[in-house]
Design an enzyme around this catalytic site. Sequence first.
Site, mmCIF file in Angstrom:
data_model
loop_
_atom_site.group_PDB
_atom_site.id
_atom_site.type_symbol
_atom_site.label_atom_id
_atom_site.label_comp_id
_atom_site.label_asym_id
_atom_site.label_seq_id
_atom_site.Cartn_x
_atom_site.Cartn_y
_atom_site.Cartn_z
ATOM 1 N N ARG A 193 24.907 28.662 33.706
ATOM 2 C CA ARG A 193 25.764 29.661 34.166
ATOM 3 C C ARG A 193 25.230 30.873 34.562
ATOM 4 O O ARG A 193 25.384 32.281 35.245
ATOM 5 C CB ARG A 193 25.813 30.220 32.818
ATOM 6 C CG ARG A 193 27.231 30.978 31.969
ATOM 7 C CD ARG A 193 27.018 31.251 30.760
ATOM 8 N NE ARG A 193 25.940 31.744 29.986
ATOM 9 C CZ ARG A 193 24.950 31.993 29.181
ATOM 10 N NH1 ARG A 193 25.206 31.076 28.707
ATOM 11 N NH2 ARG A 193 23.948 33.175 28.598
ATOM 12 N N TYR A 204 45.229 47.179 43.213
ATOM 13 C CA TYR A 204 45.407 46.029 42.581
ATOM 14 C C TYR A 204 46.196 46.690 41.326
ATOM 15 O O TYR A 204 45.186 46.904 40.662
ATOM 16 C CB TYR A 204 44.250 44.921 42.503
ATOM 17 C CG TYR A 204 44.730 44.190 41.815
ATOM 18 C CD1 TYR A 204 45.505 43.169 41.998
ATOM 19 C CD2 TYR A 204 43.971 43.243 40.182
ATOM 20 C CE1 TYR A 204 46.631 41.817 40.880
ATOM 21 C CE2 TYR A 204 44.303 42.923 39.890
ATOM 22 C CZ TYR A 204 45.529 41.736 39.948
ATOM 23 O OH TYR A 204 45.656 40.753 38.985
ATOM 24 N N ASP A 232 37.666 47.155 47.946
ATOM 25 C CA ASP A 232 37.970 45.687 47.220
ATOM 26 C C ASP A 232 38.461 45.350 48.577
ATOM 27 O O ASP A 232 39.426 46.249 49.703
ATOM 28 C CB ASP A 232 38.967 46.113 46.764
ATOM 29 C CG ASP A 232 39.886 44.580 46.135
ATOM 30 O OD1 ASP A 232 39.941 43.994 46.827
ATOM 31 O OD2 ASP A 232 40.998 44.967 45.179
ATOM 32 N N LYS A 262 42.293 34.615 47.632
ATOM 33 C CA LYS A 262 43.386 34.771 48.534
ATOM 34 C C LYS A 262 43.536 34.943 49.811
ATOM 35 O O LYS A 262 42.950 33.298 49.477
ATOM 36 C CB LYS A 262 43.284 36.736 48.074
ATOM 37 C CG LYS A 262 44.205 37.581 46.957
ATOM 38 C CD LYS A 262 45.238 36.370 46.759
ATOM 39 C CE LYS A 262 45.045 37.006 45.097
ATOM 40 N NZ LYS A 262 44.110 37.326 44.127
HETATM 41 C C1 PLP Z 1 44.116 43.531 45.943
HETATM 42 C C2 PLP Z 1 43.360 42.175 44.604
HETATM 43 N N1 PLP Z 1 42.125 42.743 44.457
HETATM 44 C C3 PLP Z 1 42.139 41.913 42.874
HETATM 45 C C4 PLP Z 1 42.783 40.514 42.769
HETATM 46 C C5 PLP Z 1 42.023 39.993 40.984
HETATM 47 O O1 PLP Z 1 41.842 39.010 41.519
HETATM 48 P P1 PLP Z 1 41.256 37.667 41.051
HETATM 49 O O2 PLP Z 1 43.389 37.213 41.039
HETATM 50 O O3 PLP Z 1 41.208 36.552 41.815
HETATM 51 O O4 PLP Z 1 41.128 38.203 39.632
HETATM 52 C C6 PLP Z 1 43.370 40.622 42.868
HETATM 53 C C7 PLP Z 1 44.370 39.258 42.883
HETATM 54 O O5 PLP Z 1 45.819 39.993 42.662
HETATM 55 C C8 PLP Z 1 44.032 42.044 44.368
HETATM 56 O O6 PLP Z 1 45.402 41.156 44.838
#
Ligand code: PLP
Length: 389
Positions: free
Chosen positions: A56, A108, A181, A206
């Site tokens: 963990r 997001y 991000d 992604k």
């Molecule tokens: C720009 C962005 N940030 C964060 C996330 C969250 O990531 P995860 O789906 O891996 O939890 C996403 C998911 O689509 C995203 O598109």
Amino acid sequence: MTDTTRRPALSPATRAAQALRRIDTSTGAVVPPIDLATTFARDADYAARQAYIYARDGGPTVEHAEAVLADLDGAAGSLAFASGMAGFAALTATLRVGDHVAAPRVMYHGGLSWLHWLGERQGIEATFFDAACDGALEAALRPGRTRLVWVESPANPSWDVVDIAAAAKAARAAGARLAVDCTAAPPCTTRALEHGADIAFHSGTKYLGGHSDLTAGVLSLAQRDTLWDDLSRARYLTGSVLGGFEAWLLIRGIRTLFPRFERASASALAIAERLAGHPAVERVLYPGLPSHPRHAVAARQMTGGFGGMLSIQVRGGRAAARAVVLACRLFIPATSFGGVESLIEHRRAVEGQYSEVPDNLLRLSVGIEDPDDLIADLEQALERAGCGR
Ligand SMILES: Cc1ncc(COP(=O)(O)O)c(C=O)c1O
């Protein structure tokens, strides 16, 4: 293990392709092993043999992935999580009741919903600003109270671009940390920490993974300070660490990140240029187009390409947008992005109550297929859907 690529003369693309060249000295294997152990035997003195005690807190494959990520981001250290959202939740877990967060109105949607949840249930106030509007971020700050400034560049799915260096300056002046991000602009094109960010965040699900076969999240930090300790502890206590197999998949994905991203960027630009003048398309949102309001900032910040993500607003509203998705033969109607296969999505359908995304917006994730095939598919879909006729 040998690690001979950490010489400054080698480019990040070279180091990523070789995953830091950790060749097993006993077998010569050029691919790392997958370490799945959850527990590690102690030595004769009852001491841990290496840094590992219990999974963990990470393990050898997770540590390898984190070393590759830290190298890629130019970070003091990276922490890998079971998903992007797990990383975001760990970051917000370091906030206290009464702390303030500044975040964009378009970001997001999962992160947006989470910030609303924290405001409603846990006493962490957020101010949401229009990232496309000059001065809005600065106006959202509460000097002395704002602990975290969150930006997304380019932002999903409007692809607004934020000047990271300017955001970092504003955050610092208010006594806050800046987290970026970078999911749509991975470090092959933007190294957010070099622009002054404190934290680079990635959904590894992604571009880093790149094959739509793992969920992962990453927080890369400019410094190993108290925040690093808090995040490590939050990850350990909440059990949100990345698994060993997923860490291996993440390493494998990163090895091809640069050429995948370059190809996707070139194809997305070709698609954006073609659709910009299309009679069925009202608007194309792509930072690589000179018509994008922050194209100059994007060109400065996205040195390895503008990425494979773009959105189009079609004529004819929601019904027309849905019809285009269903008329595609090559683009796959699915959520997520950054994989080798191209996807198309009616974004409003998944975004939930806080979303400001227009109903006629389609989000495209451009993969590595032949760009002529992709353009032909979109053109036939727009024609068959009869947008705006
Ligand atoms: C720009 C962005 N940030 C964060 C996330 C969250 O990531 P995860 O789906 O891996 O939890 C996403 C998911 O689509 C995203 O598109």
